[in-house]
Design a protein around this motif. Structure first.
Motif, mmCIF file in Angstrom:
data_model
loop_
_atom_site.group_PDB
_atom_site.id
_atom_site.type_symbol
_atom_site.label_atom_id
_atom_site.label_comp_id
_atom_site.label_asym_id
_atom_site.label_seq_id
_atom_site.Cartn_x
_atom_site.Cartn_y
_atom_site.Cartn_z
ATOM 1 N N ASP A 8 37.777 43.450 46.644
ATOM 2 C CA ASP A 8 39.056 44.109 46.474
ATOM 3 C C ASP A 8 39.076 44.842 45.070
ATOM 4 N N ILE A 9 39.314 46.324 45.336
ATOM 5 C CA ILE A 9 39.235 47.027 44.055
ATOM 6 C C ILE A 9 40.716 47.067 43.342
ATOM 7 N N HIS A 10 41.475 47.290 44.452
ATOM 8 C CA HIS A 10 43.110 47.206 43.825
ATOM 9 C C HIS A 10 43.830 45.957 44.856
ATOM 10 N N ILE A 11 44.733 45.299 44.131
ATOM 11 C CA ILE A 11 45.739 44.636 44.862
ATOM 12 C C ILE A 11 47.184 44.785 44.070
ATOM 13 N N THR A 12 48.078 44.868 45.366
ATOM 14 C CA THR A 12 49.587 44.883 44.720
ATOM 15 C C THR A 12 50.319 43.964 45.273
ATOM 16 N N VAL A 13 51.000 43.019 44.519
ATOM 17 C CA VAL A 13 51.953 41.968 44.931
ATOM 18 C C VAL A 13 52.976 42.137 44.209
ATOM 19 N N SER A 14 54.148 41.401 44.876
ATOM 20 C CA SER A 14 55.408 41.544 44.342
ATOM 21 C C SER A 14 55.720 40.280 43.240
ATOM 22 N N LYS A 78 46.565 32.039 41.941
ATOM 23 C CA LYS A 78 48.116 31.885 41.313
ATOM 24 C C LYS A 78 49.119 31.573 41.983
ATOM 25 N N PRO A 79 50.071 30.508 42.021
ATOM 26 C CA PRO A 79 51.117 30.334 42.877
ATOM 27 C C PRO A 79 52.414 31.482 42.763
ATOM 28 N N SER A 80 52.546 31.791 41.801
ATOM 29 C CA SER A 80 53.756 32.699 41.608
ATOM 30 C C SER A 80 53.439 33.889 40.289
ATOM 31 N N VAL A 81 53.213 34.912 40.675
ATOM 32 C CA VAL A 81 52.735 35.904 39.907
ATOM 33 C C VAL A 81 53.767 36.409 38.940
ATOM 34 N N HIS A 82 53.676 36.795 37.753
ATOM 35 C CA HIS A 82 54.607 37.394 36.737
ATOM 36 C C HIS A 82 54.325 38.722 36.507
ATOM 37 N N TRP A 83 55.048 39.606 35.964
ATOM 38 C CA TRP A 83 55.036 41.072 35.832
ATOM 39 C C TRP A 83 53.763 41.357 34.796
ATOM 40 N N SER A 84 53.882 40.109 33.951
ATOM 41 C CA SER A 84 52.785 40.138 32.776
ATOM 42 C C SER A 84 51.363 39.948 33.242
ATOM 43 N N ASP A 85 51.215 39.615 34.610
ATOM 44 C CA ASP A 85 49.697 39.382 35.066
ATOM 45 C C ASP A 85 49.050 40.766 35.456
ATOM 46 N N ALA A 86 49.886 41.803 35.528
ATOM 47 C CA ALA A 86 49.290 43.101 35.732
ATOM 48 C C ALA A 86 48.135 43.205 34.887
ATOM 49 N N ALA A 87 46.910 43.587 35.309
ATOM 50 C CA ALA A 87 45.867 43.560 34.305
ATOM 51 C C ALA A 87 44.553 43.849 35.458
ATOM 52 N N GLU A 88 43.344 43.977 34.864
ATOM 53 C CA GLU A 88 42.267 43.837 35.468
ATOM 54 C C GLU A 88 41.459 42.743 35.645
ATOM 55 N N TYR A 89 40.866 42.099 36.572
ATOM 56 C CA TYR A 89 40.255 40.694 36.652
ATOM 57 C C TYR A 89 38.837 40.898 36.832
ATOM 58 N N PHE A 90 37.962 40.197 35.981
ATOM 59 C CA PHE A 90 36.691 40.221 36.198
ATOM 60 C C PHE A 90 36.102 38.733 36.645
ATOM 61 N N CYS A 91 35.094 38.573 37.546
ATOM 62 C CA CYS A 91 34.446 37.475 37.955
ATOM 63 C C CYS A 91 33.014 37.519 37.517
ATOM 64 N N ALA A 92 32.487 36.628 36.715
ATOM 65 C CA ALA A 92 31.268 36.795 36.355
ATOM 66 C C ALA A 92 30.439 35.436 36.480
ATOM 67 N N THR A 104 39.139 43.840 39.692
ATOM 68 C CA THR A 104 40.038 43.943 40.724
ATOM 69 C C THR A 104 41.174 44.328 39.732
ATOM 70 N N ARG A 105 41.935 45.370 40.206
ATOM 71 C CA ARG A 105 43.027 45.564 39.318
ATOM 72 C C ARG A 105 44.289 45.279 39.993
#
Lengths: 110, 114
Positions: A8-14, A78-92, A104-105
């Motif tokens: 997933d390149i981009h994911i949008t959640v509420s 993550k069970p409940s996302v917060h607005w501050s979690d908006a970021a890019e995530y990398f697995c290594a 994944t952004r």
């Protein structure tokens, strides 16, 4: 060949919704697995890591990840996302040298 | 501890110019790394150094040279910059040993080559 796939390149959640970011790996030996987060204009911060033992690992900021050897996966949740979690995530994956996924952004809707 | 520091934070070069990106860590780590980050490609390893006095190529070493000046410092040099080297460059370090360790990253250097 060793590789990491983040499909997933981009994911949008509420805000308040649950989140799962996928990571699949190909690695010859027992993998050391990591999730890093990068906020805009910042460096990478470690969220959590797996070396051995319990396959469900807890990290910072309420994140967890589950290692599934049979699926070659290390998905971040993550069970409940917060607005501050908006970021890019990398697995290594790796030991002394890492192979990173393409990231994944995450966008969080208010 | 400052952790991993990088200078400069931003740099604009013209094609053909040279420059050196500096990285230092104050955590007494043995291994140090240089990555580049490009949109849609994640982080790719340019060079790494497992200890003072040793360096090895990573995935994308062409056009770069490195120097492990001492245990603290690991510099990345572009001898003749090209537009393809426009990127964000990250330095990282890793503690010694086979225990539960992870790489620590600097804040990055954003380089534009015109």
């Amino acid at each position: 060949a060793q590789s990491v796939t983040q499909p997933d390149i981009h994911i949008t959640v509420s805000e308040g919704a649950s989140l799962e970011l996928r990571c699949n790996y190909s690695y010859g030996a027992t993998p050391y697995l990591f999730w890093y987060v990068q906020s805009p204009g910042q460096g990478l911060q470690l969220l959590l890591k797996y070396f051995s033992g319990d396959t469900l690992v807890q990290g910072i900021k309420g994140f967890e990840a589950e290692f599934k050897r049979s699926h070659s996966s290390f998905n971040l949740r993550k069970p409940s996302v917060h607005w501050s979690d908006a970021a890019e995530y990398f697995c290594a994956v790796g030991m002394n040298k890492y192979i990173f996924g393409t990231g994944t952004r995450l966008k969080v809707l208010a | 501890n400052a952790g991993v520091t990088q200078t400069p934070k931003f740099q604009v070069l013209k094609t053909g110019q040279s420059m050196t990106l500096q990285c230092a860590q104050d955590m007494n780590h043995n291994s140090m790394y240089w990555y580049r980050q490009d949109p849609g490609m994640g982080l790719r390893l340019i060079y790494y150094s497992a200890s003072e006095g040793t360096t090895d190529k990573g995935e994308v070493p062409n056009g770069y040279n490195v120097s492990r000046l001492n245990k603290r410092e690991f510099s990345l040099r572009l001898e003749s910059a090209a537009p393809s080297q426009t990127s964000v460059y990250f330095c990282a370090s890793l503690p010694e040993g086979r225990s539960y360790n992870e790489q620590f990253f600097g804040p990055g250097t954003r380089l534009t080559v015109l």
